[in-house]
Every structure is written in structure tokens, then in C-alpha cells.
Design an enzyme around this catalytic site. Structure first.
Site, PDB file in Angstrom:
ATOM      1  N   LYS A  13     -19.166   6.380  -1.040  1.00 20.09           N
ATOM      2  CA  LYS A  13     -18.071   6.220  -0.112  1.00 20.09           C
ATOM      3  C   LYS A  13     -17.593   4.843   0.231  1.00 20.09           C
ATOM      4  CE  LYS A  13     -21.407   7.866   2.733  1.00 20.09           C
ATOM      5  NZ  LYS A  13     -22.375   8.324   1.652  1.00 20.09           N
ATOM      6  N   ARG A  88     -21.654  11.828  10.951  1.00 18.48           N
ATOM      7  CA  ARG A  88     -22.637  12.306  10.063  1.00 18.48           C
ATOM      8  C   ARG A  88     -23.287  13.637  10.801  1.00 18.48           C
ATOM      9  NH1 ARG A  88     -23.906   7.339   7.389  1.00 18.48           N
ATOM     10  NH2 ARG A  88     -25.727   7.777   5.778  1.00 18.48           N
ATOM     11  N   ARG A 127     -29.474   0.670  -7.408  1.00 18.38           N
ATOM     12  CA  ARG A 127     -28.304  -0.311  -6.878  1.00 18.38           C
ATOM     13  C   ARG A 127     -28.910  -1.641  -6.156  1.00 18.38           C
ATOM     14  NH1 ARG A 127     -25.178   2.039  -1.574  1.00 18.38           N
ATOM     15  NH2 ARG A 127     -27.374   2.460  -1.034  1.00 18.38           N
ATOM     16  N   ARG A 160     -31.595  -2.591  -0.838  1.00 17.60           N
ATOM     17  CA  ARG A 160     -31.826  -2.053   0.376  1.00 17.60           C
ATOM     18  C   ARG A 160     -33.168  -1.357   0.500  1.00 17.60           C
ATOM     19  NH1 ARG A 160     -26.203   1.038   1.786  1.00 17.60           N
ATOM     20  NH2 ARG A 160     -27.688   2.648   2.354  1.00 17.60           N
ATOM     21  N   ARG A 171     -33.339  10.546   2.743  1.00 18.69           N
ATOM     22  CA  ARG A 171     -31.816  10.591   3.148  1.00 18.69           C
ATOM     23  C   ARG A 171     -31.200  12.036   2.563  1.00 18.69           C
ATOM     24  NH1 ARG A 171     -30.745   4.972   0.320  1.00 18.69           N
ATOM     25  NH2 ARG A 171     -28.590   5.513   1.012  1.00 18.69           N
TER      26      ARG A 171
HETATM   27  P1  AP5 Z   1     -22.018   3.179  -2.602  1.00 21.02           P
HETATM   28  O1  AP5 Z   1     -20.435   2.947  -2.849  1.00 21.02           O
HETATM   29  O2  AP5 Z   1     -22.846   2.251  -1.803  1.00 21.02           O
HETATM   30  O3  AP5 Z   1     -22.219   4.734  -2.000  1.00 21.02           O
HETATM   31  P2  AP5 Z   1     -22.397   5.231  -0.562  1.00 21.02           P
HETATM   32  O4  AP5 Z   1     -21.896   6.460  -0.602  1.00 21.02           O
HETATM   33  O5  AP5 Z   1     -21.644   4.098   0.180  1.00 21.02           O
HETATM   34  O6  AP5 Z   1     -23.806   5.126  -0.423  1.00 21.02           O
HETATM   35  P3  AP5 Z   1     -24.787   4.459   0.960  1.00 21.02           P
HETATM   36  O7  AP5 Z   1     -26.168   4.604   0.327  1.00 21.02           O
HETATM   37  O8  AP5 Z   1     -24.275   3.301   1.297  1.00 21.02           O
HETATM   38  O9  AP5 Z   1     -24.553   5.739   1.941  1.00 21.02           O
HETATM   39  P4  AP5 Z   1     -25.376   6.186   2.851  1.00 21.02           P
HETATM   40  O10 AP5 Z   1     -24.658   7.159   3.444  1.00 21.02           O
HETATM   41  O11 AP5 Z   1     -26.772   6.786   2.387  1.00 21.02           O
HETATM   42  O12 AP5 Z   1     -25.759   4.820   3.665  1.00 21.02           O
HETATM   43  P5  AP5 Z   1     -25.149   4.056   5.112  1.00 21.02           P
HETATM   44  O13 AP5 Z   1     -24.991   2.682   4.704  1.00 21.02           O
HETATM   45  O14 AP5 Z   1     -23.992   4.770   5.542  1.00 21.02           O
HETATM   46  O15 AP5 Z   1     -22.462   3.466  -4.243  1.00 21.02           O
HETATM   47  C1  AP5 Z   1     -23.699   3.634  -4.534  1.00 21.02           C
HETATM   48  C2  AP5 Z   1     -24.046   3.078  -5.907  1.00 21.02           C
HETATM   49  O16 AP5 Z   1     -23.234   3.749  -6.908  1.00 21.02           O
HETATM   50  C3  AP5 Z   1     -23.750   1.583  -5.922  1.00 21.02           C
HETATM   51  O17 AP5 Z   1     -24.785   1.066  -6.725  1.00 21.02           O
HETATM   52  C4  AP5 Z   1     -22.465   1.636  -6.607  1.00 21.02           C
HETATM   53  O18 AP5 Z   1     -22.242   0.412  -7.535  1.00 21.02           O
HETATM   54  C5  AP5 Z   1     -22.614   2.750  -7.704  1.00 21.02           C
HETATM   55  N1  AP5 Z   1     -21.203   3.584  -7.990  1.00 21.02           N
HETATM   56  C6  AP5 Z   1     -20.327   3.780  -6.815  1.00 21.02           C
HETATM   57  N2  AP5 Z   1     -19.382   4.485  -7.827  1.00 21.02           N
HETATM   58  C7  AP5 Z   1     -19.847   4.659  -8.723  1.00 21.02           C
HETATM   59  C8  AP5 Z   1     -19.158   5.363 -10.112  1.00 21.02           C
HETATM   60  N3  AP5 Z   1     -17.855   5.926 -10.006  1.00 21.02           N
HETATM   61  N4  AP5 Z   1     -20.063   5.185 -11.082  1.00 21.02           N
HETATM   62  C9  AP5 Z   1     -21.144   4.717 -11.194  1.00 21.02           C
HETATM   63  N5  AP5 Z   1     -21.744   4.107 -10.304  1.00 21.02           N
HETATM   64  C10 AP5 Z   1     -20.999   4.285  -9.027  1.00 21.02           C
HETATM   65  O19 AP5 Z   1     -26.211   4.471   6.240  1.00 21.02           O
HETATM   66  C11 AP5 Z   1     -27.634   3.891   6.057  1.00 21.02           C
HETATM   67  C12 AP5 Z   1     -28.098   4.503   7.003  1.00 21.02           C
HETATM   68  O20 AP5 Z   1     -27.792   3.873   8.481  1.00 21.02           O
HETATM   69  C13 AP5 Z   1     -28.503   5.774   7.540  1.00 21.02           C
HETATM   70  O21 AP5 Z   1     -29.448   6.313   6.548  1.00 21.02           O
HETATM   71  C14 AP5 Z   1     -28.770   5.880   8.819  1.00 21.02           C
HETATM   72  O22 AP5 Z   1     -30.197   5.655   9.051  1.00 21.02           O
HETATM   73  C15 AP5 Z   1     -27.981   4.885   9.330  1.00 21.02           C
HETATM   74  N6  AP5 Z   1     -26.294   5.552   9.776  1.00 21.02           N
HETATM   75  C16 AP5 Z   1     -25.369   5.000   9.285  1.00 21.02           C
HETATM   76  N7  AP5 Z   1     -24.551   5.694   9.976  1.00 21.02           N
HETATM   77  C17 AP5 Z   1     -25.086   6.706  10.641  1.00 21.02           C
HETATM   78  C18 AP5 Z   1     -24.251   7.731  11.450  1.00 21.02           C
HETATM   79  N8  AP5 Z   1     -22.951   8.044  11.771  1.00 21.02           N
HETATM   80  N9  AP5 Z   1     -25.185   8.382  12.540  1.00 21.02           N
HETATM   81  C19 AP5 Z   1     -26.527   8.107  12.182  1.00 21.02           C
HETATM   82  N10 AP5 Z   1     -27.190   7.070  11.420  1.00 21.02           N
HETATM   83  C20 AP5 Z   1     -26.266   6.139  10.647  1.00 21.02           C
END
Ligand code: AP5
Length: 213
Positions: A13, A88, A127, A160, A171
Site C-alpha cells: 500500500k 481499517r 523489510r 520496524r 497483524r
Molecule cells: P509496503 O509498501 O510497506 O506495504 P504496506 O502494505 O504499506 O505494509 P505496511 O506494513 O506498512 O502496512 P500495515 O497496514 O501493516 O502498516 P501501517 O503502517 O499502515 O511494502 C512492504 C514490503 O514489501 C517492503 O519491504 C517493500 O519494499 C516490499 N514490496 C512492496 N511492493 C513489492 C513488490 N511488488 N514486490 C516485492 N516487494 C515489494 O500500520 C501500522 C500500525 O499502525 C497498525 O498495526 C496499527 O497499530 C496502526 N494503524 C495504522 N492505521 C490505523 C488505522 N486506520 N486504525 C487503527 N490503527 C492503525
């Protein structure tokens, strides 16, 4: 452009939201980045959300909804925004509808990136993120030229806290129970734009961009 990015942790994402920002000029609003920055800076918000982030649990709906409501009122969101990681839960999706209606805005689509679970675990456990510029690497698929050092800004790369294997599993469980219904909600109202998340970043981007234009 006003879109939301939905999909499991590690689906790409954040990676794809940055590419959409570059192509379409909309602001990238990542709730995860905002919360981690508050945690890093040690603000009251950061102290409040620390344990949720570290344990891979969702931060309470009202906390994130207030953050997003304020953020999308900022001047850089006037030309559009890409919400990454929000909504979410169904409650957050309903709140977003209300916030947007009050602003006379509408959602153009919900981009849903589909990636099999084994691949998600592989991506997240390898990552590494730059403390300086936020650039992302993967220890096997996209390693930096010098281990632990960002090739763009020479910043330090770190893992992270929530990218440790046990927390990744948590997660993914939270995603299935809380965010699965959000995907079905956007499907039912005809806004879901589903994209295969396997392949290179550019291949995935091509599919997503074709679906939101
Ligand atoms: P990446 O682009 O980072 O993937 P992502 O989907 O953004 O993954 P996240 O782990 O950041 O998502 P998340 O939803 O768990 O975390 P968030 O920060 O929102 O890519 C991942 C990896 O894959 C990277 O190494 C990248 O290089 C690689 N990659 C990408 N594309 C690729 C491809 N095509 N081929 C190969 N490799 C590839 O949330 C974190 C925490 O914050 C949550 O757990 C929660 O506690 C809190 N939080 C955030 N938002 C909310 C909300 N709305 N409500 C409640 N709590 C929230």
C-alpha cells in the site's frame, strides 16, 4: 483523485501510494507513518499509541479518525489525497463517509492489493526502512548497496518493531477480522478496484493506475 488503499500488511500500500502521488500529484496520507512519527517524537499521541503499534493491534477508531479528519483539511490535500492504511474498520469507513460528505467530497475508488499470505510474511520480515528519508528496502529482494545504510541519503536502516515474525502474524489476524469487512463494504458499493499485487512494483503500479484513472 481521492482514493483509499486497502489490503493486508505488506501488500505494498505504501509503495504504491507513493507512486500514485508521483503520477497524480495527490497527497499521500499514511496513518501508520503519522502514528510512528508521533511515537518517535515522543508526543502525547505517540505515548498513547505506542503499545498498539508495537503489539500489532489497531489504535482506537476515534484517535485515527480525528487524525485523518485534520490531515485531509490541510492545504496539500486540496488537489486530492491517497489514504494509506485508513479506513481499517467499518466504523472508520463510515466516519470517512461523513467527513467527506461534510467537505462535499467523494471517493473515486478503494484500491485493494491482493497478495498471498506467504509472500506478505516474506516481504515484511525482510523489510528495512530508512530513518532519514523513509525509503524502503528488502534484505533479499531489494538490498541496499551497503548493509544497513540508505543508498539515497546515507541514513540508518532499521527494522520496524511490528515487523517481527510473531507480530506480523498478529497483524494478519487483525487485518482478517477487522479490515476484511471494509473490503466487502467497498465491493458492495461498487468502489473496489482490485489489483494483483504480485510482480515488480512497476507492474503492480500499471494495474492500479489503469483501474483508478
Ligand atoms: P509496503 O509498501 O510497506 O506495504 P504496506 O502494505 O504499506 O505494509 P505496511 O506494513 O506498512 O502496512 P500495515 O497496514 O501493516 O502498516 P501501517 O503502517 O499502515 O511494502 C512492504 C514490503 O514489501 C517492503 O519491504 C517493500 O519494499 C516490499 N514490496 C512492496 N511492493 C513489492 C513488490 N511488488 N514486490 C516485492 N516487494 C515489494 O500500520 C501500522 C500500525 O499502525 C497498525 O498495526 C496499527 O497499530 C496502526 N494503524 C495504522 N492505521 C490505523 C488505522 N486506520 N486504525 C487503527 N490503527 C492503525
Amino acid at each position: 483523485m481521492r482514493v483509499v488503499m486497502v489490503g493486508p500488511p505488506g501488500a505494498g500500500k505504501g509503495t504504491q501510494a507513493k507512486l500514485l502521488r508521483e503520477r497524480f500529484g495527490a497527497a499521500h496520507v499514511s496513518t501508520g507513518d503519522i502514528l510512528r512519527e508521533a511515537q518517535r517524537a515522543g508526543t502525547p499521541l505517540g505515548m498513547e499509541v505506542r503499545r498498539y503499534l508495537d503489539e500489532g493491534r489497531l489504535v482506537p477508531d476515534d484517535v485515527v479518525t480525528n487524525i485523518v479528519g485534520e490531515r485531509i483539511a490541510a492545504p496539500d490535500c486540496r488537489a486530492g489525497y491517497i489514504l494509506d492504511g485508513f479506513p481499517r474498520t467499518l466504523v472508520q469507513a463510515q466516519s470517512l463517509d461523513q467527513i467527506m460528505a461534510a467537505r462535499s467530497e467523494h471517493l473515486d475508488g478503494a484500491v485493494f492489493i491482493v497478495v498471498p499470505q506467504e509472500e506478505l510474511v516474506r516481504r515484511l520480515s525482510g523489510r528495512r526502512v530508512c530513518r532519514g528519508c523513509g525509503a524502503m528496502y528488502h534484505v533479499i529482494f531489494d538490498p541496499p548497496a551497503f548493509p544497513g545504510v540508505c543508498g539515497r541519503c546515507n541514513g540508518e536502516l532499521y527494522q520496524r518493531e511490528d515487523d517481527r515474525e510473531e507480530t506480523i502474524r498478529r497483524r494478519l489476524e487483525v487485518y482478517a477480522s477487522e479490515t476484511g469487512p471494509v473490503v466487502e463494504h467497498y465491493r458492495s458499493v461498487g468502489l473496489l478496484r482490485e489489483a494483483d499485487g504480485l510482480g515488480t512494483r512497476e507492474e503492480v503500479f500499471g494495474r492500479i493506475a489503469a483501474g483508478v484513472q
